[in-house]
Design a protein around this motif. Structure first.
Motif, mmCIF file in Angstrom:
data_model
loop_
_atom_site.group_PDB
_atom_site.id
_atom_site.type_symbol
_atom_site.label_atom_id
_atom_site.label_comp_id
_atom_site.label_asym_id
_atom_site.label_seq_id
_atom_site.Cartn_x
_atom_site.Cartn_y
_atom_site.Cartn_z
ATOM 1 N N PHE A 8 0.862 -1.186 0.022
ATOM 2 C CA PHE A 8 0.128 -0.197 -0.055
ATOM 3 C C PHE A 8 1.026 1.200 0.114
ATOM 4 C CE2 PHE A 8 -1.985 3.301 2.697
ATOM 5 C CZ PHE A 8 -2.846 3.620 2.057
ATOM 6 N N PHE A 9 1.831 1.222 0.954
ATOM 7 C CA PHE A 9 2.628 2.706 0.976
ATOM 8 C C PHE A 9 3.689 2.486 -0.297
ATOM 9 C CE2 PHE A 9 1.559 2.091 5.530
ATOM 10 C CZ PHE A 9 1.040 3.552 5.428
ATOM 11 N N LEU A 10 4.207 1.573 -0.683
ATOM 12 C CA LEU A 10 4.850 1.642 -1.973
ATOM 13 C C LEU A 10 4.088 2.354 -3.174
ATOM 14 C CD1 LEU A 10 7.622 0.892 -3.157
ATOM 15 C CD2 LEU A 10 6.978 -1.357 -3.960
ATOM 16 N N THR A 11 2.920 1.713 -3.432
ATOM 17 C CA THR A 11 1.758 2.191 -4.560
ATOM 18 C C THR A 11 1.603 3.778 -4.238
ATOM 19 O OG1 THR A 11 1.229 -0.113 -4.674
ATOM 20 C CG2 THR A 11 0.009 1.550 -5.598
ATOM 21 N N LEU A 12 1.441 3.951 -2.858
ATOM 22 C CA LEU A 12 0.985 5.403 -2.410
ATOM 23 C C LEU A 12 2.086 6.399 -2.781
ATOM 24 C CD1 LEU A 12 -1.161 7.244 -1.360
ATOM 25 C CD2 LEU A 12 0.034 6.754 0.631
ATOM 26 N N LEU A 13 3.438 5.834 -2.480
ATOM 27 C CA LEU A 13 4.609 6.785 -2.682
ATOM 28 C C LEU A 13 4.823 7.068 -4.006
ATOM 29 C CD1 LEU A 13 6.863 7.975 -1.206
ATOM 30 C CD2 LEU A 13 8.411 6.054 -1.617
ATOM 31 N N ALA A 14 4.744 5.768 -4.912
ATOM 32 C CA ALA A 14 5.044 5.973 -6.363
ATOM 33 C C ALA A 14 4.036 6.683 -6.997
ATOM 34 C CB ALA A 14 5.129 4.730 -6.779
ATOM 35 N N SER A 15 2.790 6.431 -6.655
ATOM 36 C CA SER A 15 1.615 7.369 -7.362
ATOM 37 C C SER A 15 1.859 8.902 -6.965
ATOM 38 C CB SER A 15 0.394 6.812 -7.002
ATOM 39 O OG SER A 15 0.082 5.659 -7.363
ATOM 40 N N GLU A 34 -5.919 24.152 -10.779
ATOM 41 C CA GLU A 34 -4.855 23.300 -10.165
ATOM 42 C C GLU A 34 -4.868 22.640 -8.956
ATOM 43 O OE1 GLU A 34 -0.133 23.822 -10.117
ATOM 44 O OE2 GLU A 34 -1.200 25.371 -11.003
ATOM 45 N N THR A 35 -5.703 23.553 -7.930
ATOM 46 C CA THR A 35 -5.958 23.233 -6.668
ATOM 47 C C THR A 35 -6.854 22.032 -6.677
ATOM 48 O OG1 THR A 35 -5.340 25.425 -6.109
ATOM 49 C CG2 THR A 35 -6.448 24.050 -4.275
ATOM 50 N N TRP A 36 -7.701 22.135 -7.210
ATOM 51 C CA TRP A 36 -8.862 21.087 -7.247
ATOM 52 C C TRP A 36 -8.176 19.790 -7.881
ATOM 53 C CZ3 TRP A 36 -13.179 20.696 -4.702
ATOM 54 C CH2 TRP A 36 -13.913 21.837 -4.274
ATOM 55 N N GLY A 41 -6.762 14.552 -7.102
ATOM 56 C CA GLY A 41 -5.734 13.677 -7.402
ATOM 57 C C GLY A 41 -5.187 12.764 -6.362
ATOM 58 N N THR A 42 -5.088 13.578 -5.295
ATOM 59 C CA THR A 42 -4.369 12.970 -4.155
ATOM 60 C C THR A 42 -5.414 11.951 -3.469
ATOM 61 O OG1 THR A 42 -3.231 14.960 -3.729
ATOM 62 C CG2 THR A 42 -3.457 13.321 -1.860
ATOM 63 N N ILE A 43 -6.589 12.328 -3.205
ATOM 64 C CA ILE A 43 -7.853 11.513 -2.598
ATOM 65 C C ILE A 43 -7.845 10.223 -3.625
ATOM 66 C CG2 ILE A 43 -10.086 11.361 -2.602
ATOM 67 C CD1 ILE A 43 -9.966 14.128 -1.751
ATOM 68 N N ILE A 44 -7.852 10.267 -5.162
ATOM 69 C CA ILE A 44 -7.923 9.151 -5.783
ATOM 70 C C ILE A 44 -6.891 8.224 -5.772
ATOM 71 C CG2 ILE A 44 -8.163 8.572 -8.270
ATOM 72 C CD1 ILE A 44 -9.707 10.746 -8.836
ATOM 73 N N ILE A 45 -5.652 9.035 -5.550
ATOM 74 C CA ILE A 45 -4.441 8.062 -5.558
ATOM 75 C C ILE A 45 -4.468 7.208 -4.082
ATOM 76 C CG2 ILE A 45 -2.060 8.188 -4.854
ATOM 77 C CD1 ILE A 45 -1.804 10.372 -6.956
ATOM 78 N N VAL A 46 -4.840 7.591 -3.129
ATOM 79 C CA VAL A 46 -4.951 6.982 -1.834
ATOM 80 C C VAL A 46 -5.946 5.835 -1.852
ATOM 81 C CG1 VAL A 46 -5.584 7.279 0.605
ATOM 82 C CG2 VAL A 46 -4.357 9.102 -0.245
ATOM 83 N N LEU A 47 -7.287 6.155 -2.373
ATOM 84 C CA LEU A 47 -8.215 5.080 -2.553
ATOM 85 C C LEU A 47 -7.588 4.030 -3.432
ATOM 86 C CD1 LEU A 47 -11.254 7.306 -2.558
ATOM 87 C CD2 LEU A 47 -10.520 5.906 -1.022
ATOM 88 N N LEU A 48 -7.245 4.357 -4.546
ATOM 89 C CA LEU A 48 -6.744 3.262 -5.659
ATOM 90 C C LEU A 48 -5.515 2.468 -5.098
ATOM 91 C CD1 LEU A 48 -7.013 4.940 -9.156
ATOM 92 C CD2 LEU A 48 -8.371 3.371 -7.866
ATOM 93 N N SER A 49 -4.620 3.223 -4.337
ATOM 94 C CA SER A 49 -3.453 2.394 -3.580
ATOM 95 C C SER A 49 -4.210 1.238 -2.468
ATOM 96 C CB SER A 49 -2.606 3.385 -2.864
ATOM 97 O OG SER A 49 -1.930 4.271 -3.762
ATOM 98 N N PHE A 50 -5.075 1.760 -1.940
ATOM 99 C CA PHE A 50 -5.877 0.969 -0.964
ATOM 100 C C PHE A 50 -6.402 -0.191 -1.714
ATOM 101 C CE2 PHE A 50 -9.771 -0.470 1.376
ATOM 102 C CZ PHE A 50 -9.134 -0.963 2.426
ATOM 103 N N VAL A 51 -7.229 -0.100 -2.772
ATOM 104 C CA VAL A 51 -7.795 -1.204 -3.669
ATOM 105 C C VAL A 51 -6.744 -2.073 -4.152
ATOM 106 C CG1 VAL A 51 -9.282 -1.548 -5.864
ATOM 107 C CG2 VAL A 51 -9.858 0.122 -4.203
ATOM 108 N N ILE A 52 -5.524 -1.377 -4.678
ATOM 109 C CA ILE A 52 -4.418 -2.303 -4.996
ATOM 110 C C ILE A 52 -4.090 -3.416 -3.945
ATOM 111 C CG2 ILE A 52 -2.110 -2.375 -6.159
ATOM 112 C CD1 ILE A 52 -2.800 0.166 -7.653
ATOM 113 N N ALA A 53 -3.641 -2.659 -2.697
ATOM 114 C CA ALA A 53 -3.380 -3.693 -1.759
ATOM 115 C C ALA A 53 -4.542 -4.534 -1.396
ATOM 116 C CB ALA A 53 -2.705 -2.879 -0.728
ATOM 117 N N LEU A 54 -5.585 -4.352 -1.464
ATOM 118 C CA LEU A 54 -6.890 -5.028 -1.176
ATOM 119 C C LEU A 54 -6.770 -6.290 -2.357
ATOM 120 C CD1 LEU A 54 -9.112 -5.476 0.843
ATOM 121 C CD2 LEU A 54 -10.470 -4.309 -0.595
ATOM 122 N N MET A 55 -6.526 -5.924 -3.371
ATOM 123 C CA MET A 55 -6.662 -7.080 -4.515
ATOM 124 C C MET A 55 -5.551 -8.051 -4.198
ATOM 125 S SD MET A 55 -7.498 -4.923 -7.871
ATOM 126 C CE MET A 55 -6.714 -5.694 -8.832
#
Length: 66
Positions: A8-15, A34-36, A41-55
């Motif tokens: 999870f943290f490796l995917t999060l860091l790379a993303s 740009e702020t939005w 983008g940060t929210i999506i990265i965290v959620l997708l990193s969690f999904v990848i680790a869960l998979m």
């Protein structure tokens, strides 16, 4: 369980690194868009990193069943 947390943290860091690289490449000045993009983008990265680790966890769980 620790290998899934490390994935999870490796995917999060790379993303996050890729996100910041792309933000600096396409930097067009400070704007609300740009702020939005950075925020969502940060929210999506965290959620997708969690999904990848869960998979990975689910794949290993299915492999261990007799």
């Amino acid at each position: 369980m620790s290998k899934y947390i490390s994935k999870f943290f490796l995917t999060l860091l790379a993303s996050v690194i890729l996100l910041f690289i792309f933000i600096f490449v396409f930097d067009g000045g400070e704007s609300y868009a740009e702020t939005w993009i950075l925020t969502f983008g940060t929210i999506i990265i965290v959620l997708l990193s969690f999904v990848i680790a869960l998979m990975y966890y689910l794949i290993d769980l299915i492999k261990k069943k007799p």
